[in-house]
Design an enzyme around this catalytic site. Structure first.
Site, short mmCIF file in Angstrom:
data_model
loop_
_atom_site.label_atom_id
_atom_site.label_comp_id
_atom_site.label_asym_id
_atom_site.label_seq_id
_atom_site.Cartn_x
_atom_site.Cartn_y
_atom_site.Cartn_z
N ASN A 151 7.56 1.03 1.73
CA ASN A 151 7.87 -0.10 0.86
C ASN A 151 8.96 0.18 -0.17
O ASN A 151 9.58 -0.75 -0.69
CB ASN A 151 6.61 -0.58 0.14
CG ASN A 151 5.63 -1.24 1.10
OD1 ASN A 151 5.99 -2.13 1.86
ND2 ASN A 151 4.39 -0.78 1.08
N ARG A 187 7.74 -22.58 37.58
CA ARG A 187 8.51 -21.89 36.54
C ARG A 187 9.61 -22.80 35.98
O ARG A 187 10.44 -23.31 36.74
CB ARG A 187 9.14 -20.63 37.12
CG ARG A 187 9.87 -19.77 36.10
CD ARG A 187 10.63 -18.66 36.80
NE ARG A 187 9.73 -17.71 37.44
CZ ARG A 187 9.35 -16.54 36.91
NH1 ARG A 187 9.81 -16.19 35.72
NH2 ARG A 187 8.56 -15.73 37.56
N ARG A 221 -4.14 -1.52 -7.69
CA ARG A 221 -5.22 -1.73 -6.73
C ARG A 221 -6.13 -0.51 -6.68
O ARG A 221 -5.67 0.63 -6.67
CB ARG A 221 -4.63 -1.99 -5.35
CG ARG A 221 -5.60 -2.63 -4.36
CD ARG A 221 -5.04 -2.65 -2.97
NE ARG A 221 -3.71 -3.23 -2.86
CZ ARG A 221 -3.04 -3.26 -1.72
NH1 ARG A 221 -3.57 -2.73 -0.63
NH2 ARG A 221 -1.83 -3.79 -1.68
N ARG A 272 0.84 -1.20 0.00
CA ARG A 272 0.00 0.00 0.00
C ARG A 272 0.88 1.24 0.00
O ARG A 272 1.94 1.27 0.63
CB ARG A 272 -0.91 -0.01 1.23
CG ARG A 272 -2.04 1.02 1.17
CD ARG A 272 -3.07 0.71 2.25
NE ARG A 272 -2.59 1.06 3.57
CZ ARG A 272 -2.87 2.21 4.19
NH1 ARG A 272 -3.60 3.14 3.58
NH2 ARG A 272 -2.42 2.45 5.39
#
Length: 217
Positions: free
Chosen positions: A20, A153, A71, A10
């Protein structure tokens, strides 16, 4: 078994503008996963889906072997899910199995992809996610232990830990994606990665941390 990869990118990243395609290790961030997908011996086709023409132009320059999908703005909103993009992709491209690879995990390699695909086939899975095993003790907001018993634990060497989904990539067969409307469903498997793959780049702190790791190596 036809495997197709999609890398959603996007354009409207708010935490890190132009994330990106921002330079990471001397290359656009997306370059690293695109290279991994192209080196894979088991991926038949690679697609990049983006609402940003700038991103698509840069990807086109990186390789003409990558298919580009422009897109629509309706699929690039802040509340658009990855599943929305994948289901739209189903209408446009024929595939048997789909790899959804995140551009924000630059240390993903073709070896990871091919090994995971082999596991997907051998175990006859419907979907698969990547994860890192965390040997930390987790608590809920209501202060309830999630993955251990305080009175018993475990020593670290005896503690199996908890699988943390790291978002590096997913594999989903077409039937499951359409039925579940989700990238995970049916018979689910996991591909474990080492702790160096625990972080995907969402915030500037993630970016700086992984950038230091590149310099150190």
């Amino acid at each position: 078994m036809r495997f197709v990869a999609i890398i959603p990118m996007r354009g409207g990243s708010k935490s890190i503008p132009n994330k990106n395609i921002k330079k990471f290790g001397g290359k656009p961030l997306c370059y690293w996963v695109l290279e991994a997908a192209m080196k894979s011996k088991l991926i038949d086709e690679i697609y990049v889906s983006s609402d940003s023409q700038k991103i698509l132009n840069i990807v086109k320059k990186l390789s003409k072997k990558i298919n580009l999908i422009s897109r629509s703005p309706e699929l690039a909103k802040d509340d658009t899910s990855t599943e929305d993009v994948l289901l739209d992709f189903c209408k446009k491209v024929d595939f048997k199995n789909l790899l959804t690879i995140q551009a924000t995990s630059p240390f993903t390699t073709h070896i990871h992809l091919d090994t995971a695909i082999k596991k997907f086939n051998n175990q006859k899975l419907d979907s698969l996610f990547t994860a890192v095993r965390s040997k930390r003790f987790y608590w809920s907001d209501s202060l309830k232990p999630i993955n251990y018993i305080p009175k018993a634990r475990s020593m670290r060497q005896d503690f199996k830990g908890t699988l943390m989904e790291n978002g590096s990539f997913y594999i989903t067969n077409r039937k499951t994606l359409l039925k579940e409307k989700c990238r995970l469903g049916g018979k689910i498997g996991v591909f474990e990665m080492d702790e160096n793959h625990a972080i995907e780049i969402d915030e500037i702190e993630d970016w700086n941390l992984l950038k230091k790791r590149i310099k150190n190596n």
